[in-house]
Motif scaffolding. Structure first.
Motif, PDB file in Angstrom:
ATOM      1  N   THR A  63      37.541  72.717  10.480  1.00  0.00           N
ATOM      2  CA  THR A  63      37.136  71.735   9.468  1.00  0.00           C
ATOM      3  C   THR A  63      36.678  70.451  10.152  1.00  0.00           C
ATOM      4  O   THR A  63      36.942  70.233  11.336  1.00  0.00           O
ATOM      5  N   GLU A  65      37.972  67.683   9.574  1.00  0.00           N
ATOM      6  CA  GLU A  65      39.224  67.002   9.909  1.00  0.00           C
ATOM      7  C   GLU A  65      39.722  67.449  11.286  1.00  0.00           C
ATOM      8  O   GLU A  65      40.183  66.631  12.080  1.00  0.00           O
ATOM      9  N   ASP A  66      39.634  68.747  11.573  1.00  0.00           N
ATOM     10  CA  ASP A  66      40.012  69.252  12.901  1.00  0.00           C
ATOM     11  C   ASP A  66      39.190  68.556  13.986  1.00  0.00           C
ATOM     12  O   ASP A  66      39.718  68.163  15.029  1.00  0.00           O
ATOM     13  N   LYS A  68      37.597  65.661  13.757  1.00  0.00           N
ATOM     14  CA  LYS A  68      37.951  64.241  13.806  1.00  0.00           C
ATOM     15  C   LYS A  68      39.239  64.034  14.605  1.00  0.00           C
ATOM     16  O   LYS A  68      39.318  63.130  15.444  1.00  0.00           O
ATOM     17  N   LEU A  69      40.228  64.885  14.380  1.00  0.00           N
ATOM     18  CA  LEU A  69      41.508  64.762  15.092  1.00  0.00           C
ATOM     19  C   LEU A  69      41.355  64.993  16.588  1.00  0.00           C
ATOM     20  O   LEU A  69      41.990  64.320  17.396  1.00  0.00           O
ATOM     21  N   GLU A  73      36.083  60.116  15.104  1.00  0.00           N
ATOM     22  CA  GLU A  73      35.268  59.947  13.895  1.00  0.00           C
ATOM     23  C   GLU A  73      33.776  60.141  14.165  1.00  0.00           C
ATOM     24  O   GLU A  73      33.081  60.824  13.422  1.00  0.00           O
TER      25      GLU A  73
END
Length: 178
Positions: A63, A65-66, A68-69, A73
């Motif tokens: 994802t 989010e994955d 980004k982590l 960003e």
């Protein structure tokens, strides 16, 4: 782990078992080639990493989010900009969206999208040299729609000015379709 190496590791795992369209070529060769084009053109590590990861959100279980982590960003934004937002739309609608979006996209998104298309068109051209017109049977929309798409992508990528990878893409599109 260094960012580009980490991207290679994560993308390799994510694309495991996937192959290039109607070939026996492992899919990971494509994102690696995209990353190499960006690296050779002098882009920073986060852009190279985004190039390596550009298809993960669209084609794997990873994802945004994955990303980004793991990569921050900015890298996630670049990957998001290179991902089709709605795979349920028709091919034509998705490609029209890409063409419009690239006109105003950031220089990093345009660079990754350009490297992606450049590797794709070189692969098609290479296959064309091997099998001729048969290559177009791999695409549901055929040669004319591919020509329409790539020609318009080149124009959109150049809406904010030209850059080295874009000139390479323009030349490859010209060689294949004219």
């Amino acid at each position: 782990m260094e960012m580009v190496e980490k991207a290679l590791h994560i993308a390799s795992k994510a694309h495991e078992g996937q192959y290039r369209k109607l070939t026996e070529i492992p899919y990971i060769t494509h994102p690696v080639a995209v990353g190499m084009l960006l690296m050779k053109a002098g882009y920073p590590d986060n852009v190279v990493a985004a190039g390596i990861l550009h298809d993960t959100v669209e084609d794997t279980s990873l994802t945004l989010e994955d990303i980004k982590l793991n990569f921050g960003e900015k890298t996630a934004e670049i990957v998001a900009g290179c991902s089709e937002p709605d795979k349920s739309l028709s091919w034509e609608k998705r490609k029209e969206h890409t063409i419009e979006f690239l006109k105003t996209a950031s220089k990093e998104i345009r660079a990754v999208a350009c490297a992606d298309k450049l590797h794709n068109i070189r692969s098609i051209r290479n296959d064309y040299e091997q099998v001729g017109e048969e290559v177009w049977k791999r695409f549901k929309r055929g040669k004319e729609k591919q020509k329409w798409y790539y020609t318009n992508v080149v124009e959109s990528l150049g809406a904010q000015g030209t850059f080295a990878l874009l000139e390479e893409l323009r030349n490859e599109v010209e060689l294949l379709f004219h």
